[in-house]
Design an enzyme around this catalytic site. Structure first.
Site, short mmCIF file in Angstrom:
data_model
loop_
_atom_site.label_atom_id
_atom_site.label_comp_id
_atom_site.label_asym_id
_atom_site.label_seq_id
_atom_site.Cartn_x
_atom_site.Cartn_y
_atom_site.Cartn_z
N SER A 225 0.84 -1.22 0.00
CA SER A 225 0.00 0.00 0.00
C SER A 225 0.87 1.26 0.00
O SER A 225 0.56 2.24 -0.70
CB SER A 225 -0.97 0.01 1.18
OG SER A 225 -0.31 -0.24 2.39
N HIS B 37 -2.45 -8.76 1.74
CA HIS B 37 -2.09 -7.53 2.45
C HIS B 37 -3.23 -7.19 3.42
O HIS B 37 -3.61 -8.01 4.25
CB HIS B 37 -1.80 -6.45 1.40
CG HIS B 37 -1.15 -5.20 1.91
ND1 HIS B 37 -0.57 -5.09 3.14
CD2 HIS B 37 -1.00 -3.96 1.33
CE1 HIS B 37 -0.07 -3.87 3.30
NE2 HIS B 37 -0.34 -3.17 2.21
N HIS C 160 4.89 -13.27 7.18
CA HIS C 160 5.21 -11.89 6.80
C HIS C 160 6.39 -11.87 5.85
O HIS C 160 7.29 -12.71 5.96
CB HIS C 160 5.52 -11.02 8.03
CG HIS C 160 5.34 -9.58 7.77
ND1 HIS C 160 6.33 -8.80 7.23
CD2 HIS C 160 4.26 -8.77 7.91
CE1 HIS C 160 5.87 -7.57 7.08
NE2 HIS C 160 4.62 -7.52 7.49
N ARG D 93 2.56 -5.33 16.48
CA ARG D 93 1.21 -4.77 16.37
C ARG D 93 0.18 -5.82 16.82
O ARG D 93 -0.87 -5.48 17.34
CB ARG D 93 0.95 -4.31 14.92
CG ARG D 93 1.94 -3.26 14.44
CD ARG D 93 1.82 -3.01 12.95
NE ARG D 93 2.09 -4.21 12.17
CZ ARG D 93 1.92 -4.32 10.86
NH1 ARG D 93 1.48 -3.27 10.16
NH2 ARG D 93 2.20 -5.43 10.22
N ASP E 41 -2.86 -8.63 11.34
CA ASP E 41 -4.24 -8.93 10.99
C ASP E 41 -4.81 -10.12 11.77
O ASP E 41 -6.02 -10.34 11.74
CB ASP E 41 -4.33 -9.22 9.49
CG ASP E 41 -3.88 -8.01 8.67
OD1 ASP E 41 -4.34 -6.91 8.97
OD2 ASP E 41 -3.04 -8.17 7.76
#
Ligand code: HAX
Length: 441
Positions: free
Chosen positions: A242, A272, A319, A328, A374
């Site tokens: 992105s 993504h 990843h 995160r 995610d």
């Protein structure tokens, strides 16, 4: 000029004056080699971009201007009574390199609130799409529809000097960021709540106002979650899809609206940002198949194996850069541990963490078996009643705008040129490999 813009202008000017002589002197130095494998692998690990806002380490995770997420949770200003940082703070940090004061963050909140007007034609464009259109399509389309307001495009058409590009770019980025919560909440309410919209509350900070307009949960806790969520998803250095798409489009001097819309189209891919909706879909399907809302670890392991055997990926795991559990993920884990440790779905996510890495490690080619950002976000949102998982990537997109648009300001300030890597054919590669072997004897 507002104080943040003046600070950015001063820092941008200083860097811009260094950059040309630097590349004149050092432009021929070699940074690294590129293997054929990296070439096929989407330029994996090839140092080929300049990004000021954040840097990703495989073994440590993301640092925003040098600060880790735990450090930022301590250092960035917070709303009264809230334990999580305000996303305005991370934007300020990415744009200037400085940790802002509470007053500077408050001023930014006020500024974005003033800039947050969304023209009627943008709402009409959203409404013109079939209501079942994926929220990410609606989001990207709405951003593009807002392009009519671009100050950069107007200034370029009027003949602005290249030394001044940063100025209208800054204005576009600020206006765009300010309007995103309203656009995203509008999409959410039209798609899932019969168009029963909630007007913005200009007294609230950027994230709290977004939480308020979504209208799913009016607790302070949900506002806290949104502040955390919108902070930690903001940036992941420049090479992720992105950020790179936004940068690439911007490098042609397309304005911030075209550029962000590009970036959001990349975020909408399942490898993504769309992975956040895929995780919840995966978990709910697993629960359905197992006939339980809390499958055993053995059942999770079997379901993961079946997914792999069917030639599909386990969403939320792996990843391209990270080789540790994503910080995160950990930040969301800690939030859930603090506020709702007994939530059933969240406990399924934690059980997955116990078994999925083992399953992934059995496939030799998997480079990271660990959960990424995610893996946790959907379950956390579900807890507060935000259950429509097709919308999750839009939330990610609202946050990601902070990083990619502050980077876009820097790209124009640094005068970075149009991006143009070299491509080669497979025939070229085969001939190249053959020649190398010949030389090696
Ligand atoms: N499940 C199953 N297989 C996986 C896997 C996963 N979660 N992660 C990697 N693999 C496989 C790859 O498909 C690849 O398979 P082949 O050798 O058969 O081609 C192999 O392991 C090597 O891949 P890699 O080098 O470890 O990973 P990549 O850098 O190619 O890809 C991805 C990184 C994130 C795309 C990958 O791990 C993946 O598909 N994960 C699941 C989707 C996901 O969670 N995406 C979100 C990532 C974070 C993000 O950007 N958020 O927005």
């Amino acid at each position: 000029m507002d104080p943040l813009k003046a600070t950015f202008a001063e820092k941008a000017k200083a860097l811009a004056s260094e950059i040309k002589p630097f590349f004149k002197e050092h432009g021929n130095k070699v940074v690294g080699e590129v293997t054929l494998g990296q070439l096929r692998g989407g330029m994996r690990g090839v140092k080929s971009l300049i990004t000021e806002t954040s840097e990703l380490s495989a073994d440590e995770g993301i640092r925003f201007r040098g600060y880790s997420i735990p450090e930022l949770k301590k250092l960035l200003p917070k709303a009264d009574g809230c334990t999580e940082p305000l996303p305005e703070g991370i934007f300020y940090l990415m744009l200037t390199g400085d940790i802002p004061t509470p007053e500077q963050v408050h001023a930014l909140s006020r500024d974005w609130s003033k800039r947050s007007y969304v023209p009627d034609h943008v709402l009409a464009v959203i409404d013109a799409l079939p209501v079942e259109t994926h929220p990410m399509t609606q989001y990207s389309t709405a951003i593009l529809a807002l392009q009519t307001d671009s100050k950069f495009a107007k200034a370029y058409a009027e003949g602005i000097s290249k030394y001044d590009y940063w100025d209208p770019m800054y204005e576009d980025c600020m206006n765009l960021i300010a309007s995103l919560p309203r656009i995203a909440a509008y999409i959410y309410r039209r798609t899932f709540h019969n168009g029963d919209h909630i007007a913005p509350n200009p007294e609230l900070d950027w994230a709290a106002n977004f939480a308020y307009m979504l209208g799913v949960n009016d607790s302070d806790e949900f506002k806290s979650l949104m502040r955390l969520y919108l902070t930690i998803h903001a940036d992941h250095e420049g090479g992720n899809a992105s950020a790179h798409s936004t940068h690439l489009t911007g490098s042609t001097l397309s304005d911030a609206y075209y550029s962000l819309s590009s970036g959001m189209n990349a975020l909408a891919g399942p490898l993504h940002g769309l992975a956040n909706q895929e995780v919840i879909k995966w978990v709910l399907n697993m629960c359905k198949e197992c006939g339980s809302d809390r499958p055993s670890k053995e059942q999770i392991e079997q379901y993961a194996r079946d997914t792999m055997a069917a030639g599909r990926v386990i969403p939320g795991y792996g990843h391209a850069v990270l080789r540790i559990p994503d910080p995160r993920f950990t930040a969301q884990y800690e939030f859930a541990k603090q506020y709702f440790p007994d939530d059933t779905l969240v406990n399924v996510i934690w059980d997955m963490f116990d078994v999925i890495p083992k399953v992934l490690q059995e496939k030799v080619s998997v480079k990271s078996p660990w959960p990424n950002v995610d893996a946790h976000s959907g379950a956390t949102l579900m807890h507060y009643g935000l259950k429509e998982f097709n919308f999750y990537t839009v939330l990610f997109g609202v946050s990601r705008a902070l990083g990619v648009l502050s980077s876009l300001c820097w790209s124009r300030a640094m005068g970075l040129p149009i991006e143009r890597p070299k491509s080669v054919s497979f025939k070229w590669l085969k001939e190249f490999a053959a020649k190398q072997e010949e030389v090696a004897g």
